[in-house]
Design a protein around this motif. Structure first.
Motif, PDB file in Angstrom:
ATOM      1  N   HIS A  86       0.839  -1.198   0.000  1.00 41.17           N
ATOM      2  CA  HIS A  86       0.000   0.000   0.000  1.00 41.17           C
ATOM      3  C   HIS A  86       0.877   1.253   0.000  1.00 41.17           C
ATOM      4  O   HIS A  86       0.585   2.239  -0.678  1.00 41.17           O
ATOM      5  CB  HIS A  86      -0.905  -0.035   1.242  1.00 41.17           C
ATOM      6  N   ARG A 101      -3.640  -0.845  -9.755  1.00 42.22           N
ATOM      7  CA  ARG A 101      -3.045  -1.978  -9.040  1.00 42.22           C
ATOM      8  C   ARG A 101      -3.387  -3.241  -9.815  1.00 42.22           C
ATOM      9  O   ARG A 101      -4.557  -3.471 -10.124  1.00 42.22           O
ATOM     10  CB  ARG A 101      -3.609  -2.052  -7.619  1.00 42.22           C
ATOM     11  N   PHE A 114      -5.920  -0.153  -1.786  1.00 43.20           N
ATOM     12  CA  PHE A 114      -4.566   0.405  -1.661  1.00 43.20           C
ATOM     13  C   PHE A 114      -4.536   1.849  -2.206  1.00 43.20           C
ATOM     14  O   PHE A 114      -3.503   2.342  -2.645  1.00 43.20           O
ATOM     15  CB  PHE A 114      -3.560  -0.453  -2.443  1.00 43.20           C
TER      16      PHE A 114
END
Ligand SMILES: O=C(O)c1ccccc1NCC(=O)[C@H](O)[C@H](O)COP(=O)(O)O
Length: 197
Positions: A86, A101, A114
């Motif tokens: 993260h 992501r 995240f």
């Protein structure tokens, strides 16, 4: 259906993807047969109109490296592939880029978990061109998530029916050889993906 075409390295294929109606175009800036230098990505990105997202793809690089390459490539998004923490997304927040992501199906599949803007749920090995059990993730990812991994013009409708994604992402499936994109396959993939959802 949001459509990303990834791993582009030639102007003709960037133009083909834009004209076909792709929503995002990816340039691989990490170890790969599709890798391009940030400066070449910048030259290719200049062919892309503002409504199409340009994505710099990374895997394993630290935030400082990602930042420098993304700025040199002048991309609008950075995609971190694999188990980036993260903190890597937090460190890149001030870049002003869209954060993507990209993970396999064993990760946290909540888009935004995240602080990313987009999520890609992919095969374990990115860029492999290998289909996987897309139905296994149906109903698990949340938010703006793309399905990736072994998609092609021939199977994208089946994959969308199986996983019900917000978008799709392809690289190998629009190539005639590793790293060699094909404009007709790009056009066909976008058309089939649009038809699927
Ligand atoms: O495409 C690559 O070579 C690659 C290498 C290292 C990290 C990521 C990479 N690609 C990321 C993508 O977003 C691909 O489009 C995605 O993995 C799907 O690939 P494919 O199964 O070939 O369609």
């Amino acid at each position: 259906m949001y459509v990303k075409i990834c791993g582009l390295s030639e102007p003709e294929h960037v133009t083909a993807a834009v004209e076909a109606g792709a929503d995002a175009i990816g340039f691989v800036l990490t170890e790969s047969p599709r890798r391009v230098a940030p400066e070449r990505a910048a030259a290719l990105a200049r062919l892309v109109p503002g409504h199409v997202l340009t994505v710099g793809v990374f895997r394993g690089e630290d935030p400082a490296t990602v930042r420098a390459a993304a700025l040199a490539a002048q991309v609008g998004a950075v995609q971190l592939h694999g188990r980036h923490p993260h903190a890597d997304f937090t460190a890149l927040k001030d870049l002003g880029a869209t954060l993507v992501r990209a993970v396999d199906s064993t990760a946290d599949l909540r888009c935004g978990a995240f602080d990313e803007d987009l999520l890609i749920v992919d095969a374990p090995r990115p860029g492999s061109g290998l289909p996987w059990d897309w139905a296994a993730v149906r109903g698990r990812p949340t938010g703006r998530w793309m399905l990736a991994g072994g998609l092609s013009p021939a199977n994208v409708a089946e994959a969308v029916a199986a996983a019900d994604p917000w978008g799709v992402d392809v690289s190998s499936g629009v190539e005639v050889a590793p790293g060699v994109k094909d404009s007709a396959l790009i056009r066909s993939f976008v058309a089939q993906a649009r038809r699927a959802g």
